[in-house]
Design a protein around this motif. Structure first.
Motif, PDB file in Angstrom:
ATOM      1  N   LEU A 113     -94.055  13.773 -51.333  1.00 50.92           N
ATOM      2  CA  LEU A 113     -93.524  13.618 -50.009  1.00 50.92           C
ATOM      3  C   LEU A 113     -95.002  13.458 -48.932  1.00 50.92           C
ATOM      4  O   LEU A 113     -94.812  12.853 -48.016  1.00 50.92           O
ATOM      5  CB  LEU A 113     -92.958  15.098 -49.537  1.00 50.92           C
ATOM      6  N   LEU A 156     -85.073  13.153 -55.470  1.00 44.72           N
ATOM      7  CA  LEU A 156     -85.755  12.400 -54.533  1.00 44.72           C
ATOM      8  C   LEU A 156     -86.249  11.147 -55.165  1.00 44.72           C
ATOM      9  O   LEU A 156     -86.288   9.931 -54.545  1.00 44.72           O
ATOM     10  CB  LEU A 156     -87.067  13.139 -54.247  1.00 44.72           C
ATOM     11  N   ALA A 187     -76.833  15.519 -51.238  1.00 47.48           N
ATOM     12  CA  ALA A 187     -77.682  14.230 -51.222  1.00 47.48           C
ATOM     13  C   ALA A 187     -76.790  13.283 -51.720  1.00 47.48           C
ATOM     14  O   ALA A 187     -76.931  12.046 -51.405  1.00 47.48           O
ATOM     15  CB  ALA A 187     -78.851  14.402 -52.206  1.00 47.48           C
ATOM     16  N   TYR A 190     -74.545  11.815 -48.981  1.00 51.64           N
ATOM     17  CA  TYR A 190     -75.178  10.960 -48.106  1.00 51.64           C
ATOM     18  C   TYR A 190     -75.187   9.700 -48.725  1.00 51.64           C
ATOM     19  O   TYR A 190     -75.111   8.587 -47.885  1.00 51.64           O
ATOM     20  CB  TYR A 190     -76.342  11.744 -47.606  1.00 51.64           C
ATOM     21  N   GLU A 191     -75.575   9.737 -49.994  1.00 56.06           N
ATOM     22  CA  GLU A 191     -75.884   8.325 -50.456  1.00 56.06           C
ATOM     23  C   GLU A 191     -74.606   7.537 -50.577  1.00 56.06           C
ATOM     24  O   GLU A 191     -74.430   6.145 -50.483  1.00 56.06           O
ATOM     25  CB  GLU A 191     -76.060   8.625 -51.767  1.00 56.06           C
ATOM     26  N   ARG A 286     -88.612  17.149 -40.188  1.00 59.85           N
ATOM     27  CA  ARG A 286     -87.730  16.227 -40.737  1.00 59.85           C
ATOM     28  C   ARG A 286     -87.790  16.023 -42.413  1.00 59.85           C
ATOM     29  O   ARG A 286     -87.851  14.963 -42.762  1.00 59.85           O
ATOM     30  CB  ARG A 286     -87.899  14.867 -40.009  1.00 59.85           C
ATOM     31  N   PRO A 288     -86.767  15.933 -46.287  1.00 64.20           N
ATOM     32  CA  PRO A 288     -85.708  15.237 -46.723  1.00 64.20           C
ATOM     33  C   PRO A 288     -84.549  16.403 -46.938  1.00 64.20           C
ATOM     34  O   PRO A 288     -84.687  17.233 -47.180  1.00 64.20           O
ATOM     35  CB  PRO A 288     -86.355  15.093 -48.083  1.00 64.20           C
ATOM     36  N   ALA A 289     -83.454  15.793 -46.615  1.00 64.14           N
ATOM     37  CA  ALA A 289     -82.230  16.505 -46.656  1.00 64.14           C
ATOM     38  C   ALA A 289     -82.031  17.377 -47.919  1.00 64.14           C
ATOM     39  O   ALA A 289     -81.496  18.509 -47.638  1.00 64.14           O
ATOM     40  CB  ALA A 289     -81.000  15.677 -46.426  1.00 64.14           C
TER      41      ALA A 289
END
Length: 367
Positions: A113, A156, A187, A190-191, A286, A288-289
């Motif tokens: 990150l 990730l 995740a 969302y994808e 912000r 990552p979710a």
């Protein structure tokens, strides 16, 4: 990663040395304190004899070993069967190894990150938390964090099957291990939305695997208790653990502010308040979710749960993403003013070692 792991190991060895010196000063045995205290005793009994032990203090207060998830005692049993180590020594070996694996996973996330400096700072901060002494004890938090860190790293990097397998392992480690599955599922959802359903079978497989460990154990306990869906939660209620959206915690905070109490309680209040603030900073950055979901679920459970107020900081130990804003700040300070960063790390280390020794040797309160 070698530098970060070396700093982490040094921090935890110095923390364990502080516990040992304090224990010897009061006539206690440090290995027994680190390897056979509070919940560790339950895990050792499960590893040796299996499930089936309960302590009844009152019709509404029954402590059953079914409240403890099976992965850690299973690892203890394997180590004691394959080596000459005693139960407490096996517990320490498992926990220390898992803490090292977790530190590597945390570094990998920080480096992906940001950069290596932030990743190193992140690992060091995690190893110097006030309650990081638990990482040197025969407890389950290091095991959960190891599975969580590498599962989140797999998310990730798009390795969905690995993410699901590791999330399932996290779900077998601790009750709050379902936070990892929640992150993987969020995740994946969302994808699916981003790609309008055009995803590989690996994503579907990872999403299906992620909650299996936690769900399987909860259903197994429920079936054993005669209530498949509610049996496990009844076991937890009889321990005094339930979710009331923080009402019990707020009442206890009021008691602390008006009447005071032992050091562990106001310290726990400060740590939970700091965690809430850090989550706000993580949102502002912000992150990552998956990290937001994982840390958010852990924080929601710790802050909203009733009972064992002094244990809330331990429940938050696996929430390492909360430290990302501080790691970024520490890395910037180290580049601009190295001595300032050294002083900060030294102060954190002094607090961590002193408070850890106090918790394990002198506080006589559940960790």
């Amino acid at each position: 990663m070698g530098t970060a792991l070396g700093l982490f190991v040094a921090a935890r060895l110095l923390g364990a040395a502080a516990v040992a010196l304090t224990a010897w000063a009061v006539g206690e045995h440090p290995v027994l304190l680190l390897g056979r205290s509070w919940d560790s005793i339950w895990y050792l009994r499960i590893a040796g004899d299996g499930y089936g032990r309960s302590l009844r203090f009152h019709p509404d207060v029954v402590h059953s070993d079914l409240a403890f998830f099976p992965l850690y005692p299973g690892l203890l049993r394997a180590v004691t069967e394959l080596t000459p180590l005693s139960g407490p020594a096996a517990g320490l070996l498992v926990s220390w190894t898992a803490a090292g694996v977790a530190a590597c996973g945390i570094y990998a996330i920080g480096a992906r990150l940001h950069d290596r400096a932030v990743a190193t700072a992140l690992v060091l901060l995690w190893g110097l938390l006030p309650h990081s002494v638990v990482l040197s004890m025969a407890y389950t938090e290091p095991v959960l964090t190891a599975f969580a860190a590498w599962s989140l790293y797999a998310v990730l990097t798009g390795r969905w099957v690995w993410a699901g397998v590791l999330a399932a392992g996290a779900g077998l480690a601790r009750p709050n291990g379902f936070a990892v599955a929640a992150a993987v599922l969020a995740a994946a959802a969302y994808e699916l939305y981003r790609r309008r359903g055009k995803v590989t079978h690996r994503l579907w497989t990872g999403a299906a695997l992620a909650p299996l460990g936690w769900v399987a154990y909860v259903l197994w306990v429920g079936r054993r208790q005669g209530d498949p869906l509610g049996g496990y939660f009844e076991v937890q209620r009889l321990w005094g653990s339930r979710f009331d959206f923080g009402l019990d915690a707020l009442r206890f905070v009021r008691h602390l502010l008006l009447e005071g109490d032992l050091l562990v309680f106001p310290m726990s209040m400060v740590i939970v308040a700091a965690a809430l603030l850090l989550y706000g900073l993580l949102l502002a950055d912000r992150a990552p979710a998956p990290l937001l979901v994982y840390a958010g679920v852990l924080l929601f459970v710790a802050a909203g749960g009733a009972g064992f107020f002094e244990c809330k900081p331990r429940f938050l130990l696996p929430a390492f993403p909360l430290l990302l804003p501080l790691a970024c700040a520490l890395a910037r300070t180290a580049r601009a003013r190295p001595w300032h960063a050294t002083l900060v790390v030294g102060a954190l280390a002094g607090l961590s070692f002193a408070y850890g020794a106090y918790l394990v040797v002198l506080a006589h309160k559940p960790l």
